[in-house]
Scaffold this active site. Structure first.
Site, PDB file in Angstrom:
ATOM      1  N   GLU A   1      46.648  35.315  32.290  1.00  0.00           N
ATOM      2  CA  GLU A   1      47.562  36.379  31.847  1.00  0.00           C
ATOM      3  C   GLU A   1      47.992  37.245  33.032  1.00  0.00           C
ATOM      4  OE1 GLU A   1      47.431  40.614  31.099  1.00  0.00           O
ATOM      5  OE2 GLU A   1      45.837  39.821  29.815  1.00  0.00           O
TER       6      GLU A   1
ATOM      7  N   GLU B   1      43.628  37.536  41.535  1.00  0.00           N
ATOM      8  CA  GLU B   1      43.566  38.023  40.158  1.00  0.00           C
ATOM      9  C   GLU B   1      42.266  37.642  39.457  1.00  0.00           C
ATOM     10  OE1 GLU B   1      45.841  40.067  38.973  1.00  0.00           O
ATOM     11  OE2 GLU B   1      46.873  39.903  40.905  1.00  0.00           O
TER      12      GLU B   1
END
Length: 651
Positions: free
Chosen positions: A66, A141
């Site tokens: 995401e 991330e």
């Protein structure tokens, strides 16, 4: 409708009066993408593309994806296009969310050109992210080893890794996770979709890419369009620019149900507290039940009313009994229908482990009493009226209505692709709920789903001093052992990868990359404003200001009392008065009865106090006491208290 779009099959179309929309369900023929549109007059347009993403472990791969797909894509290769996009956008919502079984990418805007810009960037991001070309995105991330110099200790770093370390430090978040895991251990809900910091470093780059390749396919997508726009144009654009580039494929992402337990499961868990905190009076007790199927919308509505009557209303019997017995210093309950199998929980906070048996005994005793004597009918009616009011008002604060309607739709659409509208037609469920008053229906729900239900869990979550420090030490030892196993060449390679990641992070996007991001132009912004008309009306010498607005059958009334005449000593009590009005006994009702009457007769009465500066007279001010009342119809009469009243006619 949509006859000019042979690329799509129309599954069904129906009017949805609750939200004043026409809903249409479609399937894109070539790619298999599911599409739902809600057409209405709302200028705050919403787009959402979501994917069913059931994780197989707690590495947080869905959560990391995401974050990662929003770090540049084929058309928009800038490292962080959304920071730049927001600089030239009038969006009313721009975000992405990971749930236990799905991942969503919603945007909203009142400006059509802005909406199209945002939509294009998001669709390109999910289907063509730069993650395949740049491993650094995953390492930034998700997680990575960090080693600056040969003599340094290796540490973990990563946006999601650090984010989830924070989430796991919150006892309330930990308990929510344990409740879900305990009831559905053999399903995606039995693991942590956001990622457990203990497991996140187990995720490899290859597994990360494989997850995207499997689940981020149009055949596994759910596309949502809402508002006042040319839907055919948007669907044609989706087809020509993206969906037509894919062939339909079978993606096994079904959310399977947990078989019922033969007996209640008891679990002991721990959470971390500092050495300065006390372990006494710091335990959480939670009794939880799996309740039916989320595709039964009437059952979900009914259980929310049961939860209101038992635990939420002032003087609610189950909550009051637990508080009176001093089972913890706070008691709360919840009914969650946002997963495949909804669940009902009763939670006592600031309790102790030795109170577990009394906690269970009181819960079962009160539930049995309520079944035998019957739930208080006016409390049920108050709960139903309160629910209907919330559904009609649809007040989601600063979140666009269309965004929240779309999220609600997933409570059924994700589990039955032909039923996206179930939770958009809940006002009609209120008629069903009222028809069941006095029939024993609610009492039977308590018996079936709470008293006689063995698909349940009892959790005792105890505090443990220094648990966080112990985990940090375990990680340090693990990383030290790993470093000791590396050769000099291996250590040097890790230092080089750390430097490469830092260079990636510190190198700005090129001018050419930034120029590809679509930004609004001044010419795209309209100059006209939407006026609000105030019509003065005289009623028996009282001035009223009348605003005709579409409020879904609700009338609003504000009555203001001038408090300027109060003495400074009296003013100090105005805030206290505001807080206790409606929460204490009155001449005719005790506080429990008063709450029922307020919720039966209105959508709520809210006292507030306001201070108004007089700019013509510096140093002077006016103070107003304001009673805000919401109702489905106009009150027949009211006492005139002050010649300053305003109301909005609900149509």
């Amino acid at each position: 409708m949509f006859r000019s779009l042979p690329q799509y099959d129309v599954i069904k179309t129906e009017e949805i009066p609750d939200i004043k929309s026409t809903g249409t369900l479609l399937v894109h023929k070539k790619s298999g993408a599911r599409v739902m549109i809600l057409e209405n007059e709302d200028e705050n347009k919403v787009f959402n593309i979501a994917f069913r993403t059931p994780p197989a472990d707690s590495t947080g791969v869905a959560h990391i994806l995401e974050h990662s797909v929003l770090c540049g894509s084929k058309k928009f290769p800038s490292k962080d296009p959304f920071v730049e996009l927001a600089k030239g956008s009038l969006n009313t919502f721009l975000n992405a969310m990971t749930y236990p079984d799905k991942t969503m990418y919603p945007i909203a805007s009142c400006n059509m050109q802005d909406f199209c810009n945002l939509m294009e960037v998001y669709v390109d991001a999910v289907f063509y992210p730069n993650i395949y070309q740049k491993e650094e995105i995953f390492r930034q991330e998700g997680w990575s080893y960090v080693l600056e110099k040969p003599e340094d200790e290796i540490i973990y770093n990563g946006v999601v890794y650090n984010e989830m370390k924070g989430a796991f430090s919150s006892p309330d978040d930990v308990l929510d996770r344990e409740i879900l895991n305990s009831l559905y251990p053999d399903t995606p809900y039995g693991i942590e979709s956001g990622g457990d910091p203990k497991n996140i470093p187990d995720l490899t780059y290859e597994e990360f890419l494989a997850f995207h390749k499997k689940y981020y396919h149009p055949s596994n997508s759910y596309i949502y369009l809402y508002g006042d726009m040319d839907m055919e144009e948007r669907l044609a654009w989706l087809d020509s620019e993206y969906l037509s580039k894919f062939d339909a494929d079978h993606v096994d992402s079904e959310i399977r149900q947990q078989p019922a337990f033969a007996e209640v499961k008891e679990l002991e868990k721990t959470y971390s507290i500092s050495n300065m905190e006390e372990e006494a009076d710091n335990t959480y007790l939670a009794y939880n039940w799996s309740v039916g199927d989320v595709l039964d919308a009437d059952l979900s509505a009914a259980m929310s009313i049961v939860e209101y009557v038992l635990l939420e209303a002032p003087g609610a019997p189950l909550k009051q009994a637990l508080l009176d017995a001093e089972i913890g210093k706070d008691v709360e309950g919840s009914y969650d229908s946002g997963v495949r199998q909804p669940y009902f929980s009763v939670i006592a906070k600031n309790s102790n482990p030795d109170q577990k048996e009394r906690f269970v005994h009181i819960i079962r005793t009160v539930l049995q009493e309520q079944v035998e004597k019957g739930l208080e009918e006016r409390s049920l009616l108050a709960g139903i009226n309160n629910l209907e009011f919330k559904l009609r008002e649809a007040d989601f604060g600063h979140f666009p209505k269309g965004l929240m309607y779309g999220i609600d739709a997933f409570d059924s659409w994700l589990y039955d692709e032909n039923e996206p509208f179930l939770y958009l037609k809940q006002i009609q469920s209120c008629d069903f709920l009222k028809s069941k008053l006095g029939t024993g229906y609610y009492e039977e729900l308590i018996r079936k789903y709470l008293l006689d239900n063995t698909h349940a869990s009892l959790i005792v979550m105890k505090p443990e001093k220094g648990l966080t420090a112990k985990e940090e030490e375990r990680v340090r030892e693990k990383l030290a052992a790993y470093k000791a196993s590396l050769s000099e060449e291996g250590i040097q390679k890790m230092i080089e990868k750390t430097g490469k990641l830092r260079t990636f992070q510190e190198t700005p996007s090129t001018k050419e990359e930034l120029e590809k991001i679509p930004l609004l132009q001044l010419s795209d912004i309209r100059k006209e404003i939407a006026p609000l008309y105030n019509q003065p009306i005289d009623v028996d010498g009282t001035l009223l200001l009348y605003h005709e607005l579409d409020t879904n059958g609700i009338a609003y009334l504000n009555v203001m009392f001038d408090a300027k005449g109060l003495t400074p000593q009296q003013l100090s009590y105005l805030g206290i008065l505001k807080c206790v009005l409606g929460m204490v006994d009155t001449e005719h009702y005790d506080f429990h009865e008063l709450s029922n009457e307020i919720n039966i007769q209105s959508g709520g009465i809210y006292p507030v106090s306001d201070v108004f500066a007089d700019f013509a007279k510096p140093g002077e001010y006016d103070i107003k006491g304001n009673i805000h009342k919401d109702h489905f119809e106009f009150p027949v009469a009211f006492n005139r208290a002050d010649p300053c009243i305003a109301f909005w006619n609900g149509k």
